[in-house]
Design an enzyme around this catalytic site. Sequence first.
Site, PDB file in Angstrom:
ATOM      1  CE1 TYR A  78      -3.787  -4.209 -14.203  1.00 58.63           C
ATOM      2  CE2 TYR A  78      -4.838  -4.755 -12.125  1.00 58.63           C
ATOM      3  CZ  TYR A  78      -3.826  -4.126 -12.825  1.00 58.63           C
ATOM      4  OH  TYR A  78      -2.869  -3.431 -12.161  1.00 58.63           O
ATOM      5  CD1 TRP A 132      -0.637  -6.692 -10.032  1.00 59.51           C
ATOM      6  CD2 TRP A 132       1.400  -7.286  -9.294  1.00 59.51           C
ATOM      7  NE1 TRP A 132       0.127  -5.560  -9.952  1.00 59.51           N
ATOM      8  CE2 TRP A 132       1.378  -5.893  -9.489  1.00 59.51           C
ATOM      9  CE3 TRP A 132       2.562  -7.879  -8.826  1.00 59.51           C
ATOM     10  CZ2 TRP A 132       2.504  -5.094  -9.250  1.00 59.51           C
ATOM     11  CZ3 TRP A 132       3.661  -7.077  -8.579  1.00 59.51           C
ATOM     12  CH2 TRP A 132       3.634  -5.693  -8.795  1.00 59.51           C
TER      13      TRP A 132
HETATM   14  N1  LIG Z   1       3.311  -4.367   0.602  1.00 60.49           N
HETATM   15  C1  LIG Z   1       2.800  -4.122  -0.616  1.00 60.49           C
HETATM   16  N2  LIG Z   1       3.530  -3.439  -1.496  1.00 60.49           N
HETATM   17  C2  LIG Z   1       3.042  -3.165  -2.719  1.00 60.49           C
HETATM   18  C3  LIG Z   1       1.775  -3.644  -3.144  1.00 60.49           C
HETATM   19  C4  LIG Z   1       1.013  -4.387  -2.208  1.00 60.49           C
HETATM   20  O1  LIG Z   1      -0.115  -4.827  -2.493  1.00 60.49           O
HETATM   21  N3  LIG Z   1       1.556  -4.588  -0.958  1.00 60.49           N
HETATM   22  N4  LIG Z   1       1.299  -3.362  -4.414  1.00 60.49           N
HETATM   23  C5  LIG Z   1       2.256  -2.905  -5.421  1.00 60.49           C
HETATM   24  C6  LIG Z   1       1.532  -2.211  -6.481  1.00 60.49           C
HETATM   25  S1  LIG Z   1       0.618  -3.167  -7.569  1.00 60.49           S
HETATM   26  C7  LIG Z   1       1.557  -0.874  -6.639  1.00 60.49           C
HETATM   27  S2  LIG Z   1       0.804  -0.153  -7.996  1.00 60.49           S
HETATM   28  C8  LIG Z   1       2.274  -0.011  -5.693  1.00 60.49           C
HETATM   29  C9  LIG Z   1       1.414   1.157  -5.254  1.00 60.49           C
HETATM   30  O2  LIG Z   1       2.216   2.167  -4.782  1.00 60.49           O
HETATM   31  P1  LIG Z   1       1.546   3.488  -4.205  1.00 60.49           P
HETATM   32  O3  LIG Z   1       0.380   3.850  -5.008  1.00 60.49           O
HETATM   33  O4  LIG Z   1       2.612   4.517  -4.068  1.00 60.49           O
HETATM   34  O5  LIG Z   1       1.144   2.927  -2.778  1.00 60.49           O
HETATM   35  P2  LIG Z   1       0.018   3.317  -1.726  1.00 60.49           P
HETATM   36  O6  LIG Z   1       0.426   2.582  -0.493  1.00 60.49           O
HETATM   37  O7  LIG Z   1      -1.331   3.137  -2.286  1.00 60.49           O
HETATM   38  O8  LIG Z   1       0.258   4.861  -1.504  1.00 60.49           O
HETATM   39  C10 LIG Z   1       1.484   5.363  -0.974  1.00 60.49           C
HETATM   40  C11 LIG Z   1       1.203   6.406   0.039  1.00 60.49           C
HETATM   41  O9  LIG Z   1       0.644   7.534  -0.602  1.00 60.49           O
HETATM   42  C12 LIG Z   1      -0.148   8.223   0.359  1.00 60.49           C
HETATM   43  N5  LIG Z   1      -1.246   8.869  -0.338  1.00 60.49           N
HETATM   44  C13 LIG Z   1      -2.355   8.304  -0.827  1.00 60.49           C
HETATM   45  N6  LIG Z   1      -3.136   9.240  -1.408  1.00 60.49           N
HETATM   46  C14 LIG Z   1      -2.487  10.417  -1.270  1.00 60.49           C
HETATM   47  C15 LIG Z   1      -2.763  11.765  -1.664  1.00 60.49           C
HETATM   48  O10 LIG Z   1      -3.784  12.091  -2.267  1.00 60.49           O
HETATM   49  N7  LIG Z   1      -1.826  12.706  -1.352  1.00 60.49           N
HETATM   50  C16 LIG Z   1      -0.675  12.406  -0.698  1.00 60.49           C
HETATM   51  N8  LIG Z   1       0.200  13.396  -0.481  1.00 60.49           N
HETATM   52  N9  LIG Z   1      -0.403  11.154  -0.294  1.00 60.49           N
HETATM   53  C17 LIG Z   1      -1.281  10.183  -0.586  1.00 60.49           C
HETATM   54  C18 LIG Z   1      -0.664   7.214   1.346  1.00 60.49           C
HETATM   55  O11 LIG Z   1      -0.478   7.728   2.635  1.00 60.49           O
HETATM   56  C19 LIG Z   1       0.150   5.964   1.059  1.00 60.49           C
HETATM   57  O12 LIG Z   1       0.773   5.455   2.194  1.00 60.49           O
HETATM   58  O13 LIG Z   1       2.647  -0.727  -4.525  1.00 60.49           O
HETATM   59  C20 LIG Z   1       3.295  -1.955  -4.823  1.00 60.49           C
HETATM   60  N10 LIG Z   1       3.814  -2.446  -3.576  1.00 60.49           N
HETATM   61  N1  LIG Z   2      -9.173   0.472  -3.171  1.00 59.32           N
HETATM   62  C1  LIG Z   2      -8.055   0.199  -3.857  1.00 59.32           C
HETATM   63  N2  LIG Z   2      -8.115  -0.619  -4.920  1.00 59.32           N
HETATM   64  C2  LIG Z   2      -6.986  -0.892  -5.616  1.00 59.32           C
HETATM   65  C3  LIG Z   2      -5.745  -0.320  -5.258  1.00 59.32           C
HETATM   66  C4  LIG Z   2      -5.710   0.565  -4.135  1.00 59.32           C
HETATM   67  O1  LIG Z   2      -4.647   1.102  -3.765  1.00 59.32           O
HETATM   68  N3  LIG Z   2      -6.888   0.783  -3.462  1.00 59.32           N
HETATM   69  N4  LIG Z   2      -4.628  -0.629  -5.982  1.00 59.32           N
HETATM   70  C5  LIG Z   2      -4.829  -1.082  -7.361  1.00 59.32           C
HETATM   71  C6  LIG Z   2      -3.618  -1.671  -7.925  1.00 59.32           C
HETATM   72  S1  LIG Z   2      -2.309  -0.594  -8.166  1.00 59.32           S
HETATM   73  C7  LIG Z   2      -3.524  -2.965  -8.335  1.00 59.32           C
HETATM   74  S2  LIG Z   2      -2.095  -3.485  -9.167  1.00 59.32           S
HETATM   75  C8  LIG Z   2      -4.622  -3.910  -8.162  1.00 59.32           C
HETATM   76  C9  LIG Z   2      -4.189  -5.338  -7.779  1.00 59.32           C
HETATM   77  O2  LIG Z   2      -5.225  -6.199  -8.144  1.00 59.32           O
HETATM   78  P1  LIG Z   2      -4.997  -7.766  -8.411  1.00 59.32           P
HETATM   79  O3  LIG Z   2      -3.750  -8.014  -9.162  1.00 59.32           O
HETATM   80  O4  LIG Z   2      -6.252  -8.285  -8.973  1.00 59.32           O
HETATM   81  O5  LIG Z   2      -4.803  -8.266  -6.909  1.00 59.32           O
HETATM   82  P2  LIG Z   2      -4.372  -9.633  -6.281  1.00 59.32           P
HETATM   83  O6  LIG Z   2      -5.132  -9.759  -5.017  1.00 59.32           O
HETATM   84  O7  LIG Z   2      -2.885  -9.741  -6.242  1.00 59.32           O
HETATM   85  O8  LIG Z   2      -4.968 -10.694  -7.298  1.00 59.32           O
HETATM   86  C10 LIG Z   2      -4.220 -11.710  -7.867  1.00 59.32           C
HETATM   87  C11 LIG Z   2      -5.061 -12.980  -7.824  1.00 59.32           C
HETATM   88  O9  LIG Z   2      -4.414 -13.957  -8.603  1.00 59.32           O
HETATM   89  C12 LIG Z   2      -4.469 -15.210  -7.920  1.00 59.32           C
HETATM   90  N5  LIG Z   2      -3.353 -16.014  -8.437  1.00 59.32           N
HETATM   91  C13 LIG Z   2      -2.079 -16.070  -8.018  1.00 59.32           C
HETATM   92  N6  LIG Z   2      -1.353 -16.870  -8.807  1.00 59.32           N
HETATM   93  C14 LIG Z   2      -2.176 -17.317  -9.784  1.00 59.32           C
HETATM   94  C15 LIG Z   2      -2.004 -18.157 -10.922  1.00 59.32           C
HETATM   95  O10 LIG Z   2      -0.939 -18.648 -11.214  1.00 59.32           O
HETATM   96  N7  LIG Z   2      -3.098 -18.363 -11.702  1.00 59.32           N
HETATM   97  C16 LIG Z   2      -4.314 -17.834 -11.416  1.00 59.32           C
HETATM   98  N8  LIG Z   2      -5.329 -18.101 -12.235  1.00 59.32           N
HETATM   99  N9  LIG Z   2      -4.507 -17.064 -10.342  1.00 59.32           N
HETATM  100  C17 LIG Z   2      -3.452 -16.784  -9.552  1.00 59.32           C
HETATM  101  C18 LIG Z   2      -4.382 -14.872  -6.463  1.00 59.32           C
HETATM  102  O11 LIG Z   2      -4.960 -15.898  -5.678  1.00 59.32           O
HETATM  103  C19 LIG Z   2      -5.185 -13.553  -6.413  1.00 59.32           C
HETATM  104  O12 LIG Z   2      -6.521 -13.759  -6.126  1.00 59.32           O
HETATM  105  O13 LIG Z   2      -5.527  -3.402  -7.185  1.00 59.32           O
HETATM  106  C20 LIG Z   2      -5.974  -2.084  -7.526  1.00 59.32           C
HETATM  107  N10 LIG Z   2      -7.084  -1.730  -6.685  1.00 59.32           N
HETATM  108 MO   LIG Z   3      -0.519  -1.773  -8.976  1.00 60.56          MO
END
Ligand SMILES: Nc1nc2c(c(=O)[nH]1)N[C@H]1C(S)=C(S)[C@@H](COP(=O)(O)OP(=O)(O)OC[C@H]3O[C@@H](n4cnc5c(=O)[nH]c(N)nc54)[C@H](O)[C@@H]3O)O[C@H]1N2
Ligand SMILES: Nc1nc2c(c(=O)[nH]1)N[C@H]1C(S)=C(S)[C@@H](COP(=O)(O)OP(=O)(O)OC[C@H]3O[C@@H](n4cnc5c(=O)[nH]c(N)nc54)[C@H](O)[C@@H]3O)O[C@H]1N2
Ligand SMILES: [Mo]
Length: 631
Positions: free
Chosen positions: A105, A107
């Site tokens: 898993y 991105w």
């Molecule tokens: N800059 C940036 N943007 C991203 C990403 C990133 O890594 N960096 N990741 C992307 C990905 S993979 C995803 S899945 C999305 C995630 O998108 P989200 O899951 O929506 O993002 P979060 O920032 O985890 O949470 C959004 C807000 O929800 C609030 N929140 C958290 N828990 C609770 C709760 O229990 N109740 C309420 N009411 N509020 C709560 C927090 O204050 C937080 O600021 O973001 C995407 N966008």
């Molecule tokens: N505590 C906590 N945990 C969370 C979340 C949270 O809100 N709170 N959010 C969750 C969510 S929604 C998500 S989507 C996940 C994100 O979890 P991940 O997708 O695992 O997060 P990234 O750090 O983007 O990891 C991508 C990795 O791929 C590597 N990479 C980039 N390009 C390439 C390539 O071309 N080839 C290879 N082999 N590697 C590459 C980068 O160096 C990086 O280490 O985290 C989840 N975990």
């Molecule tokens: Mo995500």
Amino acid sequence: METSAHWGTYPVEVSPDGREVVAAKPQDVDAAPAIGNVVSGNRHRSRVTRPAVRRQWLEDGPGPRDRGPDDFVEVGWDTALGLLSQELERVRSRFGNQAIFGGSYGWGSAGRLHHAQSQLHRFLNSVGGYTSSINDYSRGASIVLLPHLVGPRTALDLRYKPASWADVVEHTDLLVSFGGVRRSNTWVVPGGHERHIGSAHARSVGRTTEVVFLSAQRDDAFEDIGAEWIGVMPATDTAVLLALIHVLVVDGLADDEFLARYTVGADEVRRYVLGDADGVAKTPEWASRISRTPAPVIRDLAHRMAAGRTLINVVYALQRGEGGEQPVFAALTLAAFLGQIGLPGGGFAHGFGSMGDYGVGVAGSRLPTFPQGVNPVPDFIPCARISDMLLHPGEEIPYDGGTLRFPEVKLAYWAGGNPFHHHQDLKRLREALSRLDTFVVHETHWTPTARHADVVLPVATTLEREDVAAGAGDSRLRVVPRVVEPLGEAREEFWIYAELAGRLGSDFTEGLDSRQWLERIYEEWRAAPGSPPAPPFAEFWRDGGVDLPQDPYRDTAFAEFRDGAPLGTPSGRIELWTPLTGHTSPPSGGARPASSTCTCCATSRPTACTASWTWATRASRRRWPVGSPSG
Ligand SMILES: Nc1nc2c(c(=O)[nH]1)N[C@H]1C(S)=C(S)[C@@H](COP(=O)(O)OP(=O)(O)OC[C@H]3O[C@@H](n4cnc5c(=O)[nH]c(N)nc54)[C@H](O)[C@@H]3O)O[C@H]1N2
Ligand SMILES: Nc1nc2c(c(=O)[nH]1)N[C@H]1C(S)=C(S)[C@@H](COP(=O)(O)OP(=O)(O)OC[C@H]3O[C@@H](n4cnc5c(=O)[nH]c(N)nc54)[C@H](O)[C@@H]3O)O[C@H]1N2
Ligand SMILES: [Mo]
């Protein structure tokens, strides 16, 4: 020159010696500031520059061991590929291909050809398959839950054809978001977008629509949106949602006609919120003790919601925890009680402020795709069950109304993800990984995951290879040019898999190199029915991309339902209640779903994953988040 990341499109320049990439000033007014890190990270000392093998693994051979940060020995490519192909052969011939976990898993990076997971999956399929993973960490609970409540197709439409920002501007009087509508989150789109559009939309919404967001953080929404903040303790939103329903019921504001015609189970919900079921009335006072949101604020909000066109949004974060399916279910239920589901700019949304491609209002085009082949191994896990699978081989868990048996995995192969960033309970993850014979990681950088591997192979970054990129609803399919040569001995993963496949006697390349594959996936896309007009590859490459049509989607999720078309649920309606005895069968009929997830995958304890996705079931077991924010 422009390149692409999940963070968007941005210009780069190359230093006069041709070695360094320099960030240029972005034209995108809403460019993510973090983009600068991608450029400075490209030559960072944390880059993996040579193939490396854990010394203990090299000396003692594959086997379970604590994979702590002990030393690595750098080896040449030939040695690394020789050792790895031997080990893959040993595992597949001795234990079978299901002993190879290729879920992997993560991105990775933007780009349609060098998509890390697709490349790995194609390679593993070419050598007999692998144990896969399904679903994601983003919407792990709701992906499994929503098909049961609204049917599989509408659940998908809620992601890709929700009410759009433009609908909100035009029709919505009040947008209530559970969780912040964060600007920073909308910087990210899978595949990136040509331009960020979130801020512009937020500004428009700020002028036309009242926005209220509930969150623990005051600064949790776009500044321009002018939102009103209501404080709520994290993980207690369900209590507030139930109290809002309670107010609608008690004050005669519920849309009984809608409930009767379009839902099943509304009577049970009524009885439940009134306390007939368990003696606890879900009043605003009850909810305020749990959520710390003042009761008068809840009561007032319910009245405001019933007074005009209201859209209820739940951000992804709310369902990413134990019992995370509950706020999603309760918010949909609240929207049903308001009776505006299927009306323009009203009802229920799940993703505004979570992802930059949410609600863009454009029907996404199909995009060029690198074919992965067919995986003959049927075993799979919901992705967040990685530790459980490794710690409990052979054990059965309930999953989405069915049963799943964990295979015994000997080798895990990870490319494009960082489980030590994304998984829960890292101590347990480390213990789980110690059970493996071999852990292989492809990385650009020495992440914590790479440091836990046995074989670490250095891969070229986006800036070091050629690709094409676009996100869903994007305005352009973009050329991603090679900006600099790969650092050190880093290689394209395409090359790595081609080499391994050669040693294992399988075909990964079909005789084409990566540039030829780029041309092939582009041309196949161009020729496919339904693709927009696009020039031949050479012209496309020269022009730096091709514009994609910005056709607005006509019907949002639920629009047809409102007009009389049944949903894909057993009743054809929105299912607000399921009898406690027995679960409805999963939409897939118990077979492996194409894409969906475990209700409880965000927890990592098999006992917590009961496939009991109704909050009624949860409540009856007293698993309610009463009293403590963490539930
Ligand atoms: N800059 C940036 N943007 C991203 C990403 C990133 O890594 N960096 N990741 C992307 C990905 S993979 C995803 S899945 C999305 C995630 O998108 P989200 O899951 O929506 O993002 P979060 O920032 O985890 O949470 C959004 C807000 O929800 C609030 N929140 C958290 N828990 C609770 C709760 O229990 N109740 C309420 N009411 N509020 C709560 C927090 O204050 C937080 O600021 O973001 C995407 N966008
Ligand atoms: N505590 C906590 N945990 C969370 C979340 C949270 O809100 N709170 N959010 C969750 C969510 S929604 C998500 S989507 C996940 C994100 O979890 P991940 O997708 O695992 O997060 P990234 O750090 O983007 O990891 C991508 C990795 O791929 C590597 N990479 C980039 N390009 C390439 C390539 O071309 N080839 C290879 N082999 N590697 C590459 C980068 O160096 C990086 O280490 O985290 C989840 N975990
Ligand atoms: Mo995500």
